[in-house]
Scaffold this active site. Structure first.
Site, PDB file in Angstrom:
ATOM      1  N   ALA A   1      18.208 -10.356  -0.687  1.00 26.22           N
ATOM      2  CA  ALA A   1      18.572  -9.709   0.581  1.00 26.22           C
ATOM      3  C   ALA A   1      19.397  -8.461   0.323  1.00 26.22           C
ATOM      4  O   ALA A   1      20.037  -8.323  -0.720  1.00 26.22           O
ATOM      5  CB  ALA A   1      19.361 -10.690   1.435  1.00 26.22           C
ATOM      6  N   GLY A   2      19.388  -7.555   1.261  1.00 26.98           N
ATOM      7  CA  GLY A   2      20.174  -6.330   1.107  1.00 26.98           C
ATOM      8  C   GLY A   2      19.860  -5.331   2.200  1.00 26.98           C
ATOM      9  O   GLY A   2      19.439  -5.702   3.307  1.00 26.98           O
TER      10      GLY A   2
ATOM     11  N   CYS B   1       6.205   3.371  -2.517  1.00 26.42           N
ATOM     12  CA  CYS B   1       5.063   2.530  -2.151  1.00 26.42           C
ATOM     13  C   CYS B   1       5.250   1.693  -0.885  1.00 26.42           C
ATOM     14  O   CYS B   1       4.459   1.804   0.054  1.00 26.42           O
ATOM     15  CB  CYS B   1       4.721   1.595  -3.308  1.00 26.42           C
ATOM     16  SG  CYS B   1       3.997   2.475  -4.692  1.00 26.42           S
TER      17      CYS B   1
ATOM     18  N   ASP C   1      -4.152  18.198 -14.870  1.00 20.88           N
ATOM     19  CA  ASP C   1      -3.286  18.454 -13.714  1.00 20.88           C
ATOM     20  C   ASP C   1      -3.407  19.919 -13.332  1.00 20.88           C
ATOM     21  O   ASP C   1      -3.568  20.787 -14.203  1.00 20.88           O
ATOM     22  CB  ASP C   1      -1.831  18.117 -14.046  1.00 20.88           C
ATOM     23  CG  ASP C   1      -1.036  17.834 -12.779  1.00 20.88           C
ATOM     24  OD1 ASP C   1      -0.738  16.654 -12.519  1.00 20.88           O
ATOM     25  OD2 ASP C   1      -0.736  18.797 -12.023  1.00 20.88           O
TER      26      ASP C   1
ATOM     27  N   LYS D   1      -4.715  -4.026  -2.582  1.00 18.30           N
ATOM     28  CA  LYS D   1      -3.557  -3.172  -2.848  1.00 18.30           C
ATOM     29  C   LYS D   1      -2.600  -3.145  -1.652  1.00 18.30           C
ATOM     30  O   LYS D   1      -1.397  -3.377  -1.783  1.00 18.30           O
ATOM     31  CB  LYS D   1      -4.040  -1.756  -3.184  1.00 18.30           C
ATOM     32  CG  LYS D   1      -2.974  -0.714  -3.236  1.00 18.30           C
ATOM     33  CD  LYS D   1      -2.061  -0.892  -4.439  1.00 18.30           C
ATOM     34  CE  LYS D   1      -0.862   0.029  -4.316  1.00 18.30           C
ATOM     35  NZ  LYS D   1      -0.051   0.068  -5.501  1.00 18.30           N
TER      36      LYS D   1
ATOM     37  N   PHE E   1      11.405 -11.511  -5.133  1.00 19.55           N
ATOM     38  CA  PHE E   1      11.425 -10.720  -3.895  1.00 19.55           C
ATOM     39  C   PHE E   1      12.086 -11.440  -2.722  1.00 19.55           C
ATOM     40  O   PHE E   1      11.673 -11.328  -1.583  1.00 19.55           O
ATOM     41  CB  PHE E   1      10.009 -10.227  -3.537  1.00 19.55           C
ATOM     42  CG  PHE E   1       9.666  -9.002  -4.329  1.00 19.55           C
ATOM     43  CD1 PHE E   1       9.371  -9.105  -5.677  1.00 19.55           C
ATOM     44  CD2 PHE E   1       9.704  -7.743  -3.759  1.00 19.55           C
ATOM     45  CE1 PHE E   1       9.123  -7.976  -6.445  1.00 19.55           C
ATOM     46  CE2 PHE E   1       9.461  -6.599  -4.519  1.00 19.55           C
ATOM     47  CZ  PHE E   1       9.168  -6.725  -5.872  1.00 19.55           C
TER      48      PHE E   1
END
Ligand code: UDX
Length: 436
Positions: A253-254, A261, A32, A205, A250
């Site tokens: 609800a909300g 992502c 890094d 992806k 998945f």
């Protein structure tokens, strides 16, 4: 057989990749550019909040499978037989993925290398990027560099579980020897392997995240209709999810999806499609629906209370989901300004989320402080502490006839109502209409 692996970038994906490959017995160097990060990791302290990661980090440092370096002394000695690129691809202001860090690292590695190696792309990059990187940088190197697209599907908070128990490993490459190397790297993971070309791996992806986002926006639209017709979204989601072709996952609800992502990748996929002359109508709608969902608490509280001016509102949760301190693209970042803008005095409580400057809102250290004197509470994150809260005690602290807006449909409405409060949610049997 243990391989010499390098992981460039110790962000979320890079660090998980590094510690997990070290745990599998590979000889891993994580690189890094930030010396402070490298120091912290060398000391065995994780730079991200992720259950279980610090144990693996310490284990790797102790048994010598894992080390951390900066590229200060040059890239060449750091390059492993398999070198992962796991640097960030943040969203640029136009919605595109910002690939500057990816290009810089790939160029540096290609220039520095003095022996062949395999480059593996873990960063999420738009379709066509692999080909561009090969043409622009790898082909100009003095040595032969293989390239594999190997996207990740890690959920925050469950990254280690997802690494070892993934549904599939996607490997995009035109070279069968490189694919064999990758399969030996992942030999201890029991998962289906999808071998494909680079562009298809890159597309998998984006398509995965776009599809999951679509499921969420779809169920949120159904929930909004449920509210209008007096139906119950929990029963509806169960009823449709049990069809195996749809699946139960998945369909919660909300107030919408957030995180590092889904918002970024859906917008990037829309951008890429537009660049190629394609109008991805469905994806645009998915994004629009998500941008509408976070507005529900303010809209419904205003409906119920008439005016939010000077009303104290407790916002319970700041993180985009529980068990993470990540606030990136959290619905809270949209909800709080709306409530403040409507004149409310907002008190935010989150057990661990990073402090985020949210103008005009107060941050409390306990949930009770946030609830004290509040006329409403908005559940933004379904933390266990919120789900299991003593709502009778909450009701005693809040004003009479207070409202709980359950933005994650995670509470038992009866518990809240039994405590003497009004309960509102997203698509739960018209709860807010009957109480208004
Ligand atoms: C996601 C993907 O799951 C993962 O495969 C990918 O690699 C990265 O993005 P993550 O961002 O960690 O992982 O979160 P996830 O658990 O998928 O949830 C994303 C958001 O969607 C959260 O804000 C969550 O609250 C919301 N969500 C999820 C819903 O609103 N309803 C659901 O049914 C599921």
């Amino acid at each position: 057989m243990p391989l010499n692996v390098t992981v460039v970038g110790t962000g979320y994906v890079g660090l998980v990749t590094g510690v997990c490959l070290a745990h599998s017995g590979h000889n891993v160097t994580c690189v890094d550019i930030e010396p402070a990060k490298v120091e912290m990791l060398r000391a065995g302290r994780s730079t991200i909040y992720e259950p279980g990661i610090e144990e693996l980090l310490k284990e790797g440092l102790k048994n010598g499978n894992l080390r951390f370096e900066t590229p200060e002394a040059g890239w060449n000695p750091l390059i492993g037989d398999v070198t992962f690129v796991a640097v960030g691809t943040p969203m640029a202001s136009n919605g595109a993925a910002d690939l500057s860090a990816v290009h810089a690292v790939v160029e540096d590695l290609a220039e520095a290398a003095d022996r062949p190696f395999l480059m593996v792309m873990k960063s999420t990059v738009p379709m066509g990027t692999g080909e561009t990187l090969c043409q622009r940088h790898l082909s100009k190197s003095g040595v032969s560099i293989g390239y594999v697209s190997n996207p990740e599907f890690l959920r925050e908070g469950k990254a280690l579980e997802d690494w070892y128990h993934t549904d599939r490993i996607v490997l995009g490459s035109a070279n069968s020897a490189d694919l064999t190397t990758m399969k030996s790297l992942y030999a201890d993971i029991d998962a289906a392997i999808v071998e494909t070309d680079i562009a298809s791996a890159e597309t998998i992806k984006y398509a995965s995240n776009a599809f999951l986002s679509t499921k969420i926006s779809f169920i949120n639209e159904i929930a909004n209709v449920c509210d209008l017709v007096g139906a119950d979204i929990d029963s509806v989601a169960k009823g449709i999810g049990l069809d195996k072709r749809i699946g139960t996952e998945f369909l919660k609800a909300g107030i919408g999806y957030g995180g590092s992502c889904f918002p970024k990748d859906t917008r990037a996929l829309d951008f890429i499609s537009t660049l190629h002359g394609y109008d991805f109508t469905l994806l645009k709608a998915v994004i629009d629906v998500n941008n509408r969902q976070y507005q529900l608490p303010a809209v419904h509280l205003m409906d119920a209370l008439g005016d939010l001016n000077d009303c104290r509102i407790a916002v319970l949760g700041l993180a985009f989901k529980p068990d993470t301190d990540d606030v990136r693209e959290s619905p809270a970042l949209g909800i709080v300004p709306l409530l403040v803008g409507a004149g409310a005095r907002v008190a935010i409580y989150d057990p661990i989320a990073a402090d985020t400057p949210l103008g005009g809102a107060e941050r409390t250290t306990t949930i009770w402080e946030a609830l004290e004197g509040a006329c409403a509470a908005v559940v933004v994150t379904e933390w266990a502490e919120v789900v299991n809260l003593d709502w009778s005690r909450a009701a005693d602290l809040m004003l009479d006839d207070a409202i709980v807006f359950d933005g994650r449909n995670c509470l038992d409405p009866r518990t809240v109502q039994a405590a003497g409060m009004r309960y509102m949610a997203v698509g739960r049997a018209g709860a807010h209409r009957s109480e208004a």
